[in-house]
Design a protein around this motif. Structure first.
Motif, PDB file in Angstrom:
ATOM      1  N   LEU A 171       0.846  -1.192   0.000  1.00 25.98           N
ATOM      2  CA  LEU A 171       0.000   0.000   0.000  1.00 25.98           C
ATOM      3  C   LEU A 171       0.879   1.238   0.000  1.00 25.98           C
ATOM      4  N   PHE A 172       0.541   2.175  -0.866  1.00 27.86           N
ATOM      5  CA  PHE A 172       1.278   3.437  -0.942  1.00 27.86           C
ATOM      6  C   PHE A 172       0.331   4.605  -0.727  1.00 27.86           C
ATOM      7  N   ASN A 173       0.861   5.669  -0.145  1.00 29.61           N
ATOM      8  CA  ASN A 173       0.178   6.962  -0.127  1.00 29.61           C
ATOM      9  C   ASN A 173       0.791   7.818  -1.226  1.00 29.61           C
ATOM     10  N   VAL A 174      -0.052   8.313  -2.132  1.00 30.27           N
ATOM     11  CA  VAL A 174       0.410   9.083  -3.281  1.00 30.27           C
ATOM     12  C   VAL A 174       0.007  10.545  -3.122  1.00 30.27           C
ATOM     13  N   ASP A 175       0.980  11.420  -3.195  1.00 27.41           N
ATOM     14  CA  ASP A 175       0.741  12.865  -3.195  1.00 27.41           C
ATOM     15  C   ASP A 175       1.499  13.430  -4.384  1.00 27.41           C
ATOM     16  N   ALA A 176       0.804  13.572  -5.503  1.00 33.40           N
ATOM     17  CA  ALA A 176       1.469  14.012  -6.729  1.00 33.40           C
ATOM     18  C   ALA A 176       1.988  15.438  -6.611  1.00 33.40           C
ATOM     19  N   ASP A 177       1.249  16.300  -5.919  1.00 28.10           N
ATOM     20  CA  ASP A 177       1.688  17.690  -5.773  1.00 28.10           C
ATOM     21  C   ASP A 177       3.041  17.771  -5.082  1.00 28.10           C
ATOM     22  N   ALA A 178       3.247  16.900  -4.096  1.00 22.96           N
ATOM     23  CA  ALA A 178       4.502  16.913  -3.332  1.00 22.96           C
ATOM     24  C   ALA A 178       5.528  15.941  -3.907  1.00 22.96           C
ATOM     25  N   GLY A 179       5.147  15.201  -4.958  1.00 22.08           N
ATOM     26  CA  GLY A 179       6.067  14.239  -5.553  1.00 22.08           C
ATOM     27  C   GLY A 179       6.357  13.057  -4.653  1.00 22.08           C
ATOM     28  N   ARG A 180       5.348  12.616  -3.878  1.00 18.66           N
ATOM     29  CA  ARG A 180       5.578  11.553  -2.896  1.00 18.66           C
ATOM     30  C   ARG A 180       4.864  10.258  -3.276  1.00 18.66           C
ATOM     31  N   LEU A 181       5.581   9.165  -3.078  1.00 16.28           N
ATOM     32  CA  LEU A 181       5.053   7.806  -3.202  1.00 16.28           C
ATOM     33  C   LEU A 181       5.586   7.052  -1.992  1.00 16.28           C
ATOM     34  N   GLU A 182       4.784   7.006  -0.925  1.00 22.23           N
ATOM     35  CA  GLU A 182       5.259   6.496   0.363  1.00 22.23           C
ATOM     36  C   GLU A 182       4.619   5.154   0.700  1.00 22.23           C
ATOM     37  N   LEU A 183       5.472   4.163   0.975  1.00 28.13           N
ATOM     38  CA  LEU A 183       4.992   2.852   1.396  1.00 28.13           C
ATOM     39  C   LEU A 183       4.425   2.942   2.807  1.00 28.13           C
ATOM     40  N   SER A 184       3.182   2.465   2.974  1.00 30.91           N
ATOM     41  CA  SER A 184       2.561   2.518   4.299  1.00 30.91           C
ATOM     42  C   SER A 184       2.291   1.136   4.887  1.00 30.91           C
ATOM     43  N   HIS A 185       2.229   0.101   4.024  1.00 29.72           N
ATOM     44  CA  HIS A 185       1.882  -1.229   4.531  1.00 29.72           C
ATOM     45  C   HIS A 185       2.242  -2.270   3.477  1.00 29.72           C
ATOM     46  N   ARG A 186       2.627  -3.461   3.937  1.00 27.12           N
ATOM     47  CA  ARG A 186       2.904  -4.552   3.008  1.00 27.12           C
ATOM     48  C   ARG A 186       2.425  -5.860   3.609  1.00 27.12           C
ATOM     49  N   VAL A 187       1.784  -6.679   2.768  1.00 26.42           N
ATOM     50  CA  VAL A 187       1.274  -7.980   3.170  1.00 26.42           C
ATOM     51  C   VAL A 187       1.979  -9.042   2.323  1.00 26.42           C
ATOM     52  N   GLU A 188       2.585 -10.035   2.970  1.00 31.15           N
ATOM     53  CA  GLU A 188       3.203 -11.150   2.252  1.00 31.15           C
ATOM     54  C   GLU A 188       2.129 -12.205   1.964  1.00 31.15           C
ATOM     55  N   THR A 189       2.081 -12.678   0.727  1.00 31.92           N
ATOM     56  CA  THR A 189       1.015 -13.591   0.300  1.00 31.92           C
ATOM     57  C   THR A 189       1.581 -14.637  -0.666  1.00 31.92           C
ATOM     58  N   ALA A 190       0.680 -15.442  -1.213  1.00 34.90           N
ATOM     59  CA  ALA A 190       1.019 -16.260  -2.378  1.00 34.90           C
ATOM     60  C   ALA A 190       1.182 -15.328  -3.578  1.00 34.90           C
ATOM     61  N   GLY A 191       1.751 -15.846  -4.650  1.00 34.52           N
ATOM     62  CA  GLY A 191       1.900 -15.040  -5.856  1.00 34.52           C
ATOM     63  C   GLY A 191       0.549 -14.567  -6.375  1.00 34.52           C
ATOM     64  N   ILE A 192       0.451 -13.295  -6.692  1.00 42.28           N
ATOM     65  CA  ILE A 192      -0.821 -12.683  -7.076  1.00 42.28           C
ATOM     66  C   ILE A 192      -0.840 -12.395  -8.569  1.00 42.28           C
ATOM     67  N   PHE A 193      -1.945 -12.758  -9.220  1.00 40.31           N
ATOM     68  CA  PHE A 193      -2.136 -12.445 -10.631  1.00 40.31           C
ATOM     69  C   PHE A 193      -3.018 -11.213 -10.829  1.00 40.31           C
ATOM     70  N   ASP A 194      -3.924 -10.937  -9.891  1.00 34.90           N
ATOM     71  CA  ASP A 194      -4.854  -9.822 -10.092  1.00 34.90           C
ATOM     72  C   ASP A 194      -5.359  -9.324  -8.747  1.00 34.90           C
ATOM     73  N   ILE A 195      -5.620  -8.013  -8.668  1.00 32.36           N
ATOM     74  CA  ILE A 195      -6.266  -7.394  -7.508  1.00 32.36           C
ATOM     75  C   ILE A 195      -7.321  -6.414  -8.016  1.00 32.36           C
ATOM     76  N   LYS A 196      -8.411  -6.270  -7.254  1.00 35.18           N
ATOM     77  CA  LYS A 196      -9.474  -5.331  -7.624  1.00 35.18           C
ATOM     78  C   LYS A 196     -10.117  -4.770  -6.358  1.00 35.18           C
ATOM     79  N   TRP A 197     -10.246  -3.439  -6.302  1.00 38.38           N
ATOM     80  CA  TRP A 197     -11.004  -2.816  -5.212  1.00 38.38           C
ATOM     81  C   TRP A 197     -12.500  -2.991  -5.447  1.00 38.38           C
TER      82      TRP A 197
END
Length: 357
Positions: A48-74
């Protein structure tokens, strides 16, 4: 215009901006990495990243280790549930993660202090083993009550979500080979579209059990079908992307051929198609061996208005950020996230084109 970039610890194959209000800054990126050896293992992660284009930021906020993923959808906006992130993985599982907010470290488990500053994390709420085959793709119906999953053996499953539990509603053999694309009709959710390495583009009527084949086209796509998506603004228009490098525009009222033969060769193989969240007829395409393209469709005309080739590997994942930003007094098309596989790269950028609503 480049905004920011980040290298991940696995091969990145999908990026998805959260569409839900108050969470438009959240970007999810998934990975699939084959660990070779005597006992091969397919591992993956969701970042998971927090994106702030105005400030030029791409900050990692969280990571989950899983099986290999082919697709994700909100999960879609407007449904009772959400925001939920669906995961289709190599272990044959469909997993659902809820996007949570926390004010202190105790709520997020073992995340480091640095990652907790952003406050957002994923919590797995339920999972279901769909098959012993691999889950290759997934899609939500508009009400987020059902999820479709395409499998590596050519089958498709419809899974019901009720009271935070997943139950297989129906499943059937839809194609001869790997099923890479499954998509609900957002205007007629009783219809499900599927596409496969067998070059067949199919539509199924879910009101019958097992589902009936409403139509099938096996003549147009010269290679396997990678993605299918319905136009959010036009109930009759649908897009497909294929390994044969073409983006095709279909009229679902005349499915035997693309409407007026509207198609455009983007090169490289069209793996993903994403509609702009507010500008009708504007799509973002991930073109595998040929970078990314922004295409404008007006009636019978399809035109590439911008390309982005700053990735050095397979261009797999792409998405638009919801909402718009203002720049020099003009309303711009917003922010784009793209990812590439072997170089494990996520990029955030803004189109150069002066696309004004």
């Amino acid at each position: 215009m480049d905004v920011a970039h980040c290298y991940l610890d696995g091969n990145v194959d999908a990026v998805e901006f959260c569409p839900h209000d108050s969470f438009h800054c959240i970007l999810a990126a998934s990975t699939y990495t084959l660990q070779e050896g005597d006992q091969p293992r397919r591992s993956g992660s969701i970042s998971l990243f927090n994106v702030d284009a105005d400030a030029g930021r791409l900050e990692l906020s969280h990571r989950v280790e899983t099986a290999g993923i082919f697709d994700i959808k909100w999960s879609p906006v407007g449904a009772i549930v959400g925001p939920l992130l669906a995961q289709a993985d190599a272990d044959g599982y469909l997993r659902l993660h809820h996007l949570e907010c926390c004010s202190d470290g105790s709520a997020a488990g073992e995340q480091s202090d640095a990652l907790l500053d952003a406050g957002n994390f994923l919590k797995e709420v339920t999972s279901k083993q769909v098959s012993s085959s691999m889950c290759l793709c997934t899609d939500w119906n508009p009400s987020a009550t059902s999820i479709s999953v395409g499998l590596s053996d050519g089958s498709v499953s419809i899974i019901c979500l009720l009271d935070s539990k997943l139950e297989i509603q129906q499943e059937w053999k839809a194609h001869e080979f790997e099923l890479w694309a499954t998509s609900f009709d957002t205007h007629q959710p009783q219809l499900l579209y599927t596409g496969s390495d067998d070059c067949k583009f199919s539509c199924w009527d879910l009101r019958d059990c097992p589902s009936n084949l409403a139509f099938q086209n096996s003549k147009i796509h010269k290679m396997g079908i990678c993605c299918i998506t319905k136009s959010p603004s036009d109930p009759h228009t649908l897009f497909t992307g294929s390994y044969d490098e073409y983006l095709r525009v279909w009229d679902v009222r005349s499915i035997s051929k693309p409407v007026n033969e509207t198609s455009i060769c983007l090169g490289g193989g069209v793996w993903r198609i994403k509609h702009h969240p507010s500008l009708p007829g504007l799509v973002l395409a991930a073109c595998m061996h040929n970078g990314f393209a922004i295409v404008k469709i007006e009636g019978e005309k399809a035109e590439v208005i911008e390309t982005y080739c700053k990735h050095e590997s397979l261009a797999y994942g792409a998405d638009w950020q919801r909402g718009e930003i203002c720049q020099e007094g003009k309303r711009k098309s917003g922010v784009v996230a793209t990812c590439s596989f072997y170089d494990r790269l996520v990029r955030i950028w803004m189109p150069k084109s002066d696309i004004v609503a």
